[in-house]
Design a protein around this motif. Structure first.
Motif, PDB file in Angstrom:
ATOM      1  N   MET A 199      -8.391  -3.924   8.138  1.00  7.76           N
ATOM      2  CA  MET A 199      -8.043  -2.552   7.816  1.00  7.76           C
ATOM      3  C   MET A 199      -9.236  -1.687   8.185  1.00  7.76           C
ATOM      4  SD  MET A 199      -6.997  -0.823   4.167  1.00  7.76           S
ATOM      5  CE  MET A 199      -5.408  -1.590   4.059  1.00  7.76           C
ATOM      6  N   ASN A 200      -9.001  -0.514   8.604  1.00  5.68           N
ATOM      7  CA  ASN A 200     -10.066   0.437   8.909  1.00  5.68           C
ATOM      8  C   ASN A 200     -10.899   0.654   7.644  1.00  5.68           C
ATOM      9  OD1 ASN A 200     -11.014   3.355   8.762  1.00  5.68           O
ATOM     10  ND2 ASN A 200     -10.555   3.118  10.950  1.00  5.68           N
ATOM     11  N   LEU A 201     -12.216   0.560   7.778  1.00  2.41           N
ATOM     12  CA  LEU A 201     -13.106   0.664   6.626  1.00  2.41           C
ATOM     13  C   LEU A 201     -12.931   1.994   5.894  1.00  2.41           C
ATOM     14  CD1 LEU A 201     -15.359  -0.476   4.878  1.00  2.41           C
ATOM     15  CD2 LEU A 201     -17.018   0.439   6.526  1.00  2.41           C
ATOM     16  N   ARG A 202     -12.833   3.079   6.638  1.00  4.30           N
ATOM     17  CA  ARG A 202     -12.647   4.390   6.011  1.00  4.30           C
ATOM     18  C   ARG A 202     -11.393   4.394   5.163  1.00  4.30           C
ATOM     19  NH1 ARG A 202      -9.207   8.019   6.854  1.00  4.30           N
ATOM     20  NH2 ARG A 202      -8.604   7.229   8.869  1.00  4.30           N
ATOM     21  N   ARG A 203     -10.310   3.905   5.706  1.00  2.00           N
ATOM     22  CA  ARG A 203      -9.041   3.856   4.980  1.00  2.00           C
ATOM     23  C   ARG A 203      -9.150   2.920   3.769  1.00  2.00           C
ATOM     24  NH1 ARG A 203      -3.893   1.066   7.402  1.00  2.00           N
ATOM     25  NH2 ARG A 203      -2.744   0.912   5.478  1.00  2.00           N
ATOM     26  N   TRP A 204      -9.816   1.778   3.947  1.00  2.00           N
ATOM     27  CA  TRP A 204      -9.969   0.796   2.884  1.00  2.00           C
ATOM     28  C   TRP A 204     -10.699   1.412   1.683  1.00  2.00           C
ATOM     29  CZ3 TRP A 204     -14.096  -2.255   0.804  1.00  2.00           C
ATOM     30  CH2 TRP A 204     -13.692  -3.414   0.134  1.00  2.00           C
ATOM     31  N   ILE A 205     -11.726   2.224   1.993  1.00  2.00           N
ATOM     32  CA  ILE A 205     -12.484   2.888   0.925  1.00  2.00           C
ATOM     33  C   ILE A 205     -11.679   4.035   0.322  1.00  2.00           C
ATOM     34  CG2 ILE A 205     -14.539   4.294   0.432  1.00  2.00           C
ATOM     35  CD1 ILE A 205     -16.028   2.558   2.526  1.00  2.00           C
ATOM     36  N   GLU A 206     -11.093   4.898   1.153  1.00  3.45           N
ATOM     37  CA  GLU A 206     -10.338   6.052   0.646  1.00  3.45           C
ATOM     38  C   GLU A 206      -9.145   5.635  -0.210  1.00  3.45           C
ATOM     39  OE1 GLU A 206      -9.420   8.309   4.161  1.00  3.45           O
ATOM     40  OE2 GLU A 206     -11.392   9.282   4.182  1.00  3.45           O
ATOM     41  N   GLU A 207      -8.484   4.522   0.166  1.00  2.00           N
ATOM     42  CA  GLU A 207      -7.332   4.040  -0.601  1.00  2.00           C
ATOM     43  C   GLU A 207      -7.747   3.134  -1.763  1.00  2.00           C
ATOM     44  OE1 GLU A 207      -4.562   2.234   2.110  1.00  2.00           O
ATOM     45  OE2 GLU A 207      -4.278   4.106   3.222  1.00  2.00           O
ATOM     46  N   GLU A 208      -9.057   2.998  -1.942  1.00  2.00           N
ATOM     47  CA  GLU A 208      -9.624   2.174  -3.013  1.00  2.00           C
ATOM     48  C   GLU A 208      -9.044   0.763  -3.013  1.00  2.00           C
ATOM     49  OE1 GLU A 208      -9.258   4.382  -6.696  1.00  2.00           O
ATOM     50  OE2 GLU A 208     -10.476   6.020  -5.903  1.00  2.00           O
ATOM     51  N   GLN A 209      -8.923   0.198  -1.809  1.00  2.00           N
ATOM     52  CA  GLN A 209      -8.397  -1.151  -1.671  1.00  2.00           C
ATOM     53  C   GLN A 209      -9.351  -2.191  -2.271  1.00  2.00           C
ATOM     54  OE1 GLN A 209      -5.392  -2.181  -0.488  1.00  2.00           O
ATOM     55  NE2 GLN A 209      -4.783  -0.034  -0.292  1.00  2.00           N
ATOM     56  N   TYR A 210     -10.602  -1.839  -2.465  1.00  2.00           N
ATOM     57  CA  TYR A 210     -11.557  -2.754  -3.064  1.00  2.00           C
ATOM     58  C   TYR A 210     -11.172  -3.094  -4.500  1.00  2.00           C
ATOM     59  CZ  TYR A 210     -13.375   1.887  -4.276  1.00  2.00           C
ATOM     60  OH  TYR A 210     -13.500   3.198  -4.674  1.00  2.00           O
ATOM     61  N   ASP A 211     -10.317  -2.282  -5.116  1.00  2.00           N
ATOM     62  CA  ASP A 211      -9.827  -2.577  -6.465  1.00  2.00           C
ATOM     63  C   ASP A 211      -8.549  -3.415  -6.436  1.00  2.00           C
ATOM     64  OD1 ASP A 211     -11.855  -1.317  -7.877  1.00  2.00           O
ATOM     65  OD2 ASP A 211     -10.830   0.629  -7.867  1.00  2.00           O
ATOM     66  N   CYS A 212      -8.045  -3.700  -5.259  1.00  2.00           N
ATOM     67  CA  CYS A 212      -6.794  -4.453  -5.116  1.00  2.00           C
ATOM     68  C   CYS A 212      -7.086  -5.879  -4.668  1.00  2.00           C
ATOM     69  CB  CYS A 212      -5.882  -3.786  -4.086  1.00  2.00           C
ATOM     70  SG  CYS A 212      -5.456  -2.098  -4.482  1.00  2.00           S
ATOM     71  N   ASP A 213      -6.141  -6.767  -4.946  1.00  2.00           N
ATOM     72  CA  ASP A 213      -6.255  -8.127  -4.430  1.00  2.00           C
ATOM     73  C   ASP A 213      -5.962  -8.098  -2.938  1.00  2.00           C
ATOM     74  OD1 ASP A 213      -6.855  -9.328  -6.874  1.00  2.00           O
ATOM     75  OD2 ASP A 213      -4.725  -9.478  -7.425  1.00  2.00           O
ATOM     76  N   PRO A 214      -6.633  -8.970  -2.181  1.00  2.00           N
ATOM     77  CA  PRO A 214      -6.360  -8.992  -0.739  1.00  2.00           C
ATOM     78  C   PRO A 214      -4.947  -9.516  -0.475  1.00  2.00           C
ATOM     79  CG  PRO A 214      -7.901 -10.726  -1.327  1.00  2.00           C
ATOM     80  CD  PRO A 214      -7.666  -9.910  -2.566  1.00  2.00           C
ATOM     81  N   PRO A 215      -4.339  -9.116   0.635  1.00  2.00           N
ATOM     82  CA  PRO A 215      -3.017  -9.642   0.976  1.00  2.00           C
ATOM     83  C   PRO A 215      -3.082 -11.158   1.109  1.00  2.00           C
ATOM     84  CG  PRO A 215      -3.603  -7.820   2.423  1.00  2.00           C
ATOM     85  CD  PRO A 215      -4.815  -8.154   1.611  1.00  2.00           C
ATOM     86  N   THR A 216      -1.992 -11.829   0.729  1.00  2.00           N
ATOM     87  CA  THR A 216      -1.989 -13.291   0.760  1.00  2.00           C
ATOM     88  C   THR A 216      -1.587 -13.842   2.108  1.00  2.00           C
ATOM     89  OG1 THR A 216       0.252 -13.280  -0.107  1.00  2.00           O
ATOM     90  CG2 THR A 216      -1.544 -13.510  -1.696  1.00  2.00           C
ATOM     91  N   ALA A 217      -0.940 -13.065   2.921  1.00  2.00           N
ATOM     92  CA  ALA A 217      -0.483 -13.584   4.215  1.00  2.00           C
ATOM     93  C   ALA A 217      -0.855 -12.617   5.326  1.00  2.00           C
ATOM     94  CB  ALA A 217       1.021 -13.798   4.197  1.00  2.00           C
ATOM     95  N   PHE A 218      -1.970 -12.856   5.946  1.00  2.00           N
ATOM     96  CA  PHE A 218      -2.350 -12.082   7.124  1.00  2.00           C
ATOM     97  C   PHE A 218      -1.631 -12.668   8.322  1.00  2.00           C
ATOM     98  CE2 PHE A 218      -5.998 -10.763   4.601  1.00  2.00           C
ATOM     99  CZ  PHE A 218      -6.157  -9.449   4.987  1.00  2.00           C
ATOM    100  N   GLU A 219      -1.157 -11.818   9.161  1.00  2.00           N
ATOM    101  CA  GLU A 219      -0.524 -12.290  10.385  1.00  2.00           C
ATOM    102  C   GLU A 219      -1.275 -11.709  11.564  1.00  2.00           C
ATOM    103  OE1 GLU A 219       3.678 -11.874  10.676  1.00  2.00           O
ATOM    104  OE2 GLU A 219       3.970 -12.321   8.555  1.00  2.00           O
TER     105      GLU A 219
END
Length: 198
Positions: free
Chosen positions: A34-54
């Motif tokens: 995921m784009n780092l900017r988006r990952w930070i802005e969407e606060e994905q660091y507080d979410c669990d990572p997706p279980t199935a990357f494709e």
């Protein structure tokens, strides 16, 4: 940058680094990120990572069209629809309501003609508009030939010489407009002048 805008303290920074490592482990060998900017802005660091990357699948380019090229005659026949698909089919009393010359690009000169046609409907007679584009200059010889043929036929139907200098000279002239089932157009002199000649 999103990180600087967030301005995390030491605790949040450590949490973000830990989350980024968990996301990377979950991704495995797949390089989907995921784009780092988006990952930070969407606060994905507080979410669990997706279980199935494709892995990303590259789209294949469409194959080149291998359809044989049309002959000049076939292209001319296929160039039906000189008026809108929704234009009624038949022969109508008409009047040229407007005529404007346009140059959409250096290789084209088009006369846009608007006809008012007389129609019969459930509630009686009414008038509607039909717009036609006549290409008097075009990069494709067949299109230009057909456009010039239409222009000559239009001038003949209203009794004008070929040396019309301004498209406005054809305005307000009556004629009969014939629209074939395939959308091709032809012009006839107005019914009143046919009767007068008889």
């Amino acid at each position: 940058m999103a990180y600087e805008k967030l301005s995390p303290d030491a605790g949040l920074h450590a949490h973000m680094v830990d989350a980024a490592q968990r996301w990377r482990q979950a991704a495995g060998d797949v390089v989907t990120r995921m784009n780092l900017r988006r990952w930070i802005e969407e606060e994905q660091y507080d979410c669990d990572p997706p279980t199935a990357f494709e892995p990303k699948v590259r789209k294949t380019k469409p194959k080149a069209d291998t359809t044989p090229a049309l002959t000049a005659e076939e292209r001319l026949q296929a160039w039906a629809g000189e008026v809108s698909f929704f234009t009624p089919r038949g022969t109508f009393d008409a009047e040229i309501d407007a005529a404007v010359v346009e140059n959409p690009n250096p290789a084209e000169t088009v006369v846009v003609v608007n006809f008012k046609i007389q129609r019969e409907g459930e509630r009686g007679a009414y008038r509607s508009d039909v717009e036609q584009k006549i290409y008097v200059e075009h990069a494709e010889a067949e299109v230009q030939w057909r456009g010039r043929q239409l222009w000559r036929e239009l001038l003949d139907a209203i009794g004008k010489d070929a040396d019309v200098e301004d498209a406005e000279e054809v305005m307000f002239w009556p004629l009969r407009l014939k629209v074939a089932e395939n959308g091709m157009v032809s012009y006839l002199p107005p019914a009143s002048s046919i009767r007068a000649a008889a």
